[in-house]
Design an enzyme around this catalytic site. Structure first.
Site, mmCIF file in Angstrom:
data_model
loop_
_atom_site.group_PDB
_atom_site.id
_atom_site.type_symbol
_atom_site.label_atom_id
_atom_site.label_comp_id
_atom_site.label_asym_id
_atom_site.label_seq_id
_atom_site.Cartn_x
_atom_site.Cartn_y
_atom_site.Cartn_z
ATOM 1 N N LYS A 47 0.361 -6.808 -15.607
ATOM 2 C CA LYS A 47 1.031 -5.741 -16.346
ATOM 3 C C LYS A 47 0.231 -5.252 -17.550
ATOM 4 O O LYS A 47 0.566 -4.215 -18.136
ATOM 5 C CB LYS A 47 2.427 -6.186 -16.755
ATOM 6 C CG LYS A 47 3.395 -6.346 -15.577
ATOM 7 C CD LYS A 47 3.568 -5.053 -14.807
ATOM 8 C CE LYS A 47 4.614 -5.158 -13.711
ATOM 9 N NZ LYS A 47 5.975 -5.030 -14.181
ATOM 10 N N SER A 281 6.125 -14.992 -8.861
ATOM 11 C CA SER A 281 5.796 -13.866 -7.983
ATOM 12 C C SER A 281 4.465 -14.078 -7.276
ATOM 13 O O SER A 281 4.282 -13.641 -6.133
ATOM 14 C CB SER A 281 5.799 -12.555 -8.768
ATOM 15 O OG SER A 281 4.924 -12.612 -9.882
#
Length: 320
Positions: A47, A281
């Site tokens: 991110k 994830s």
């Protein structure tokens, strides 16, 4: 040897690509998994790319004014990236996050200079398992703060800087690093930016590449399934949002569902077999790639992203 950089923001991207041959060999799989180590970005996640892309796009467009505060909803990773980028560029950043996310994330953002606003979960929600309803409460508070502070909303679910960062960065890097020897890509979806950007790039250079979306079992709304398990431990995605803007008109060759336990086992295999310390994830991506190599992608080469660091989950049951 890399040159001296002007800031931590300049260190975002260009992460290594690693073959997971020890892991695949231990399972007797026919095929190759290539792992993009985005947990090695300065903020410990993929991110960081999104944060830099959104802020630089807003600066170019003039939608972010000098000295204007920045606010964003986050599960922690986008917020950490924005903490870094805003610190470097001189913007005050307000991170709005559910209390259901791991405490390490809040502490890291605060250490990086962010103002962290924590939002209580819905009654009956399970800590460490952020549902779509929990996320809606965070969204409500983020909107309130945007108005109260006159802030720029770095909306990772709508700002094109998100998917473009993965198209021009992650996807292009994958293709170059793999020397064009890449048959597929599989990704656990949060905002959809990584999947959309990488898929668009890969399909443009290799139309036969197959790209797959990963969702939590029992909450696979993108695959058209019903919701039987809204709470799951895979932080950063699986929000049961069927109309993600970035996925509109983006091809999907298939869907893979993984359980929380499969995500845990994938992360633990990644650590013990390859020395790569990823989070939930990342484990979901590993488990999905394993399933694909057992089936329709047998004998092929699949790329995955190691989305964030396992250090962000030491307070959870991922490593218990």
């Amino acid at each position: 040897m890399l040159p001296v950089l002007n800031s931590a923001a300049d260190a975002i991207g260009c992460t290594p690509l690693v073959r997971l041959d020890r892991l695949t060999s231990s399972l007797g799989l026919d095929g190759t998994i290539l792992a993009k180590l985005d947990y090695l970005n300065p903020g410990g996640s993929k991110k960081d790319r999104v944060a830099l892309g959104i802020i630089e796009e807003a600066e170019r467009l003039g939608t972010l004014k000098p000295g204007q505060p920045v606010v964003e909803l986050t599960s922690g990773n986008t917020g950490t990236g924005l903490s870094i980028v805003c610190a470097v560029k001189g913007y005050w950043f307000i991170a709005v996050m559910s209390r259901g996310n791991s405490v390490e994330r809040a502490r890291m953002m605060s250490a990086l200079g962010a103002e962290v606003v924590l939002v209580d979960q819905m009654p009956g929600s399970i800590p460490g398992q952020v549902s779509g309803a929990d996320l809606a409460l965070v969204e409500k508070r983020a909107k309130e703060l945007e108005v109260e502070r006159g802030a720029f909303r770095a909306d990772q679910f709508l700002r094109d800087g998100n998917w473009i960062a993965h198209h021009d960065g992650t996807g292009a890097e994958l293709w170059t690093q793999a020397d064009g020897q890449l048959d597929g890509f599989v990704d656990f979806v949060g905002s959809g930016g990584t999947y959309a950007g990488v898929t668009k790039k890969l399909k443009s250079v290799n139309p036969s590449a197959k790209c797959f979306i990963v969702e939590p079992k029992g909450a696979a709304v993108l695959a058209g399934g019903g919701v039987s398990q809204p709470e799951h431990p895979i932080q950063g995605g699986g929000y049961m949002m069927p109309d993600l803007v970035f996925l509109k008109d983006v091809p999907v060759d298939g869907y893979v569902q993984v359980t929380g336990e499969q995500a845990r086992q994938g992360a633990r295999l990644l650590a013990s077999k390859e020395g790569i310390f990823g989070g939930f994830s990342s484990g979901a991506n590993v488990s999905a790639a394993i399933e694909l190599l057992k089936g329709e992608m047998k004998g092929k080469t699949i790329a995955i992203i190691i989305c964030d660091s396992g250090l962000k989950y030491l307070s959870t049951d991922l490593w218990a």
